[in-house]
Design a protein around this motif. Structure first.
Motif, PDB file in Angstrom:
ATOM      1  N   ASP A   1      -0.704  -4.659  -2.295  1.00  0.00           N
ATOM      2  CA  ASP A   1      -0.699  -5.104  -0.907  1.00  0.00           C
ATOM      3  C   ASP A   1      -1.589  -6.339  -0.715  1.00  0.00           C
ATOM      4  OD1 ASP A   1       0.359  -4.255   1.811  1.00  0.00           O
ATOM      5  OD2 ASP A   1      -1.793  -4.406   2.233  1.00  0.00           O
TER       6      ASP A   1
ATOM      7  N   GLN B   1       3.939  -5.486   4.353  1.00  0.00           N
ATOM      8  CA  GLN B   1       4.603  -4.225   4.049  1.00  0.00           C
ATOM      9  C   GLN B   1       5.387  -3.741   5.261  1.00  0.00           C
ATOM     10  OE1 GLN B   1       2.639  -0.145   3.540  1.00  0.00           O
ATOM     11  NE2 GLN B   1       2.539  -1.059   1.498  1.00  0.00           N
TER      12      GLN B   1
ATOM     13  N   MET C   1       6.758   2.383   3.405  1.00  0.00           N
ATOM     14  CA  MET C   1       6.095   3.032   2.264  1.00  0.00           C
ATOM     15  C   MET C   1       6.384   4.518   2.319  1.00  0.00           C
ATOM     16  SD  MET C   1       2.189   2.981   0.850  1.00  0.00           S
ATOM     17  CE  MET C   1       1.419   3.919   2.138  1.00  0.00           C
TER      18      MET C   1
ATOM     19  N   THR D   1       7.725   1.169  -1.850  1.00  0.00           N
ATOM     20  CA  THR D   1       7.407   0.324  -0.698  1.00  0.00           C
ATOM     21  C   THR D   1       8.390  -0.832  -0.591  1.00  0.00           C
ATOM     22  OG1 THR D   1       5.935  -1.126  -1.940  1.00  0.00           O
ATOM     23  CG2 THR D   1       4.921   0.767  -0.889  1.00  0.00           C
TER      24      THR D   1
END
Length: 112
Positions: free
Chosen positions: A78, A88, A91, A106
C-alpha cells in the motif's frame, strides 16, 4: 520504454524481502509473495489523438505464513503503490484450504 506493467513490477520489487510474481493459478512456494495483474487499463487521449494518461486497475494477491505477516506485507504494498498515485479500492481475506498459508486479495486504481 516504461509500461504500466514494468512500473508496477519495479515498484513492488523495491519491497525488501518480498518475492514479486505475475498472478498465477498456483499457490506460491515461498513467502511472503506478492502476485500482481493488470485487470483494467484505459488509455486517455487528447483531441489530437495523443496518449495523455492511463487509468489502471491492478489486482494484488499477498501470500504469507501468518495473518500478521500477510498484513504487514499488504501495508508495505500500500505504501509503495500510494507513492506512485494508486489507491486501494478493495481488500478481502481469502480462505485457503491450506491452513499454513494466508492470502489477502486487493485492488488498486490509479492514473499513470
Amino acid at each position: 520504454m516504461n509500461t504500466v506493467k514494468s512500473t508496477i513490477y519495479s515498484t513492488l520489487n523495491a519491497i525488501s524481502g518480498v518475492k514479486v510474481i505475475l498472478s498465477t493459478q498456483s499457490t506460491p512456494s515461498s513467502f511472503p509473495t506478492v502476485a500482481y495483474a493488470i485487470s483494467d487499463n484505459q488509455k486517455t487521449v487528447d483531441l489530437a489523438g495523443n496518449h495523455v494518461a492511463q487509468l489502471t486497475e491492478i489486482v494484488i494477491d499477498v501470500f504469507g505464513t501468518s495473518s500478521t505477516s500477510a498484513s504487514v506485507t499488504i501495508g508495505k504494498v500500500d505504501d509503495k503503490l500510494r507513492a506512485i498515485g494508486f489507491h486501494q479500492t478493495f481488500m478481502q481475506d481469502v480462505p485457503d484450504p491450506d491452513a499454513e498459508i494466508y492470502h489477502i486479495n486487493t485492488r488498486y486504481t490509479g492514473t499513470l
